[in-house]
Design a protein around this motif. Structure first.
Motif, short mmCIF file in Angstrom:
data_model
loop_
_atom_site.label_atom_id
_atom_site.label_comp_id
_atom_site.label_asym_id
_atom_site.label_seq_id
_atom_site.Cartn_x
_atom_site.Cartn_y
_atom_site.Cartn_z
N VAL A 151 62.85 4.23 1.89
CA VAL A 151 61.58 4.53 1.42
C VAL A 151 60.62 4.75 2.65
O VAL A 151 60.66 4.09 3.82
N PHE A 152 59.62 5.93 2.48
CA PHE A 152 58.71 6.08 3.41
C PHE A 152 57.23 6.67 2.95
O PHE A 152 57.52 7.49 1.92
N GLY A 153 56.33 6.10 3.42
CA GLY A 153 54.96 6.55 2.75
C GLY A 153 53.79 5.97 3.73
O GLY A 153 54.24 5.39 4.64
N THR A 154 52.57 6.44 3.48
CA THR A 154 51.66 6.33 4.36
C THR A 154 51.12 4.79 4.50
O THR A 154 50.67 4.20 5.72
N ASN A 155 51.28 3.84 3.35
CA ASN A 155 50.80 2.63 3.30
C ASN A 155 51.72 1.60 3.62
O ASN A 155 52.24 0.94 2.82
N GLY A 156 51.97 1.45 4.87
CA GLY A 156 53.08 0.35 5.40
C GLY A 156 53.92 0.85 6.55
O GLY A 156 53.59 2.05 6.97
N HIS A 157 54.80 -0.14 6.82
CA HIS A 157 55.82 0.20 7.91
C HIS A 157 57.00 0.98 7.41
O HIS A 157 57.48 0.54 6.37
N ASN A 158 57.48 1.82 8.39
CA ASN A 158 58.76 2.42 7.85
C ASN A 158 59.58 2.91 9.14
O ASN A 158 58.94 3.07 10.13
N PHE A 159 60.73 3.52 8.72
CA PHE A 159 61.69 4.20 9.95
C PHE A 159 60.84 5.29 10.73
O PHE A 159 60.88 5.12 11.83
N ILE A 160 59.99 6.20 10.05
CA ILE A 160 59.54 7.14 10.59
C ILE A 160 58.39 6.81 11.87
O ILE A 160 58.33 7.18 12.69
N LYS A 161 57.64 5.74 11.20
CA LYS A 161 56.44 5.22 11.99
C LYS A 161 57.16 4.55 13.30
O LYS A 161 56.70 4.55 14.33
N THR A 162 58.21 3.79 12.91
CA THR A 162 58.90 3.10 14.22
C THR A 162 59.22 3.96 15.02
O THR A 162 59.19 3.87 16.34
N MET A 163 60.03 5.05 14.52
CA MET A 163 60.61 6.10 15.48
C MET A 163 59.53 6.65 16.45
O MET A 163 59.51 6.83 17.68
N ILE A 164 58.37 7.05 15.74
CA ILE A 164 57.20 7.67 16.39
C ILE A 164 56.62 6.71 17.57
O ILE A 164 56.27 6.92 18.46
N GLN A 165 56.60 5.54 17.00
CA GLN A 165 55.79 4.52 17.99
C GLN A 165 56.80 4.17 19.43
O GLN A 165 56.21 4.27 20.51
N LEU A 166 58.33 4.08 19.12
CA LEU A 166 59.21 4.07 20.10
C LEU A 166 59.16 5.15 21.09
O LEU A 166 59.24 4.90 22.29
#
Length: 284
Positions: A151-166
């Protein structure tokens, strides 16, 4: 229609409430601070007070690795919490939708798991979610059980946000390449769930964006769409040990959606594009 959504502070609950409100439906979203779903008396009182027509039960203990060590907490939320919500829903004659997971399966083989395949969870989180499914089946004749994945959405942590941050500090990343499944965008999923609760097409469903990929392929597509020069090294599950066992095969058949006339979710690559645009709008 009066709809109560648990887990409102999570990725899916947030988008379900947002989608329902867009359609003019009366939506009540609650999080942990509003109601302790592990308190039986509190749950019964609250549900009787709200008297909903539908309950969409998104709230869950989802820390897969922590669940192996915090079994009591995980059981309380995912099993007892579900029992209390389902029992209260039945008392007020509300429709019930229970959100489950691909983790109820053992992840063996390469064929997509069908809705009627017998769950054999390999981790404690998956076990508690399957116990929740059984409670819903035992208490209700008519129910919606919707299994989702990645799952991924705007409200919370997810794989996509982690990848972009890294990617802000790294130009090379090791990502698991032997676990295969389907990403699920909560924006797309929420629309399906709201469609579903307005019918009486009860049963067990699998719902995720169309198409399959590995985590490494997912990461590669994220950086392709964000124009980031990051090299992805595909590694094995064994090279990235975790406390809980991850299913290598999280492919799920969505045949029941098609059979019941529900529109399949968009391809995961298109969902990713939409999501990245939504994230960009939030930054502005």
């Amino acid at each position: 229609m009066n709809v109560l959504v648990t887990g409102y502070t999570g990725q899916l609950g947030y988008d379900v409430v947002r989608e329902g409100k867009k359609r003019g439906i009366s939506m009540i979203g609650i999080g942990r601070e509003d109601l302790d779903i592990t308190n039986e008396e509190e749950v019964y009182k609250y549900v009787q007070y709200v008297n909903p027509d539908v309950i969409i039960h998104c709230a869950a203990y989802t820390a897969v690795d922590k669940a192996e060590d915090e079994k009591e907490s995980c059981w309380k939320v995912n099993v007892l919490g579900t029992k209390f919500i389902a029992t209260a829903a039945k008392k007020v004659k509300a429709k019930l939708m229970y959100i489950s997971t691909d983790y109820v399966f053992d992840g063996k083989g390469e064929e997509p798991f069908k809705e009627e395949d017998k769950p054999v969870p390999v981790g404690y989180y998956g076990l508690t979610k399957y116990e929740g499914e059984k409670i819903v089946r035992d208490l209700y004749e008519d129910y919606f059980i919707v299994r989702i994945s990645w799952v991924f959405g705007t409200n919370g942590h997810n794989f996509i946000k982690t990848m972009i941050q890294l990617s802000e500090t790294r130009n090379e990343l090791n990502v698991v390449g032997d676990q295969c499944g389907s990403p699920t965008y909560t924006f797309d999923l929420a629309r399906l769930l709201i469609d579903m609760i307005q019918t009486e097409k009860y049963g067990v469903y699998h719902a995720s964006n169309e198409g399959f990929c590995t985590w490494a392929e997912f990461a590669t597509e994220i950086f392709t769409q964000t124009n980031k020069a990051v090299t992805i090294n595909s590694i094995s599950t064994e090279e990235y040990p975790t406390r809980a066992v991850r299913p290598k095969n999280s492919r799920m058949s969505k045949q029941k959606l098609v059979e019941n006339g529900f529109e399949p979710l968009p391809k995961w690559q298109d969902a990713l594009k939409h999501y990245l645009n939504e994230l960009a709008q939030e930054v502005k």
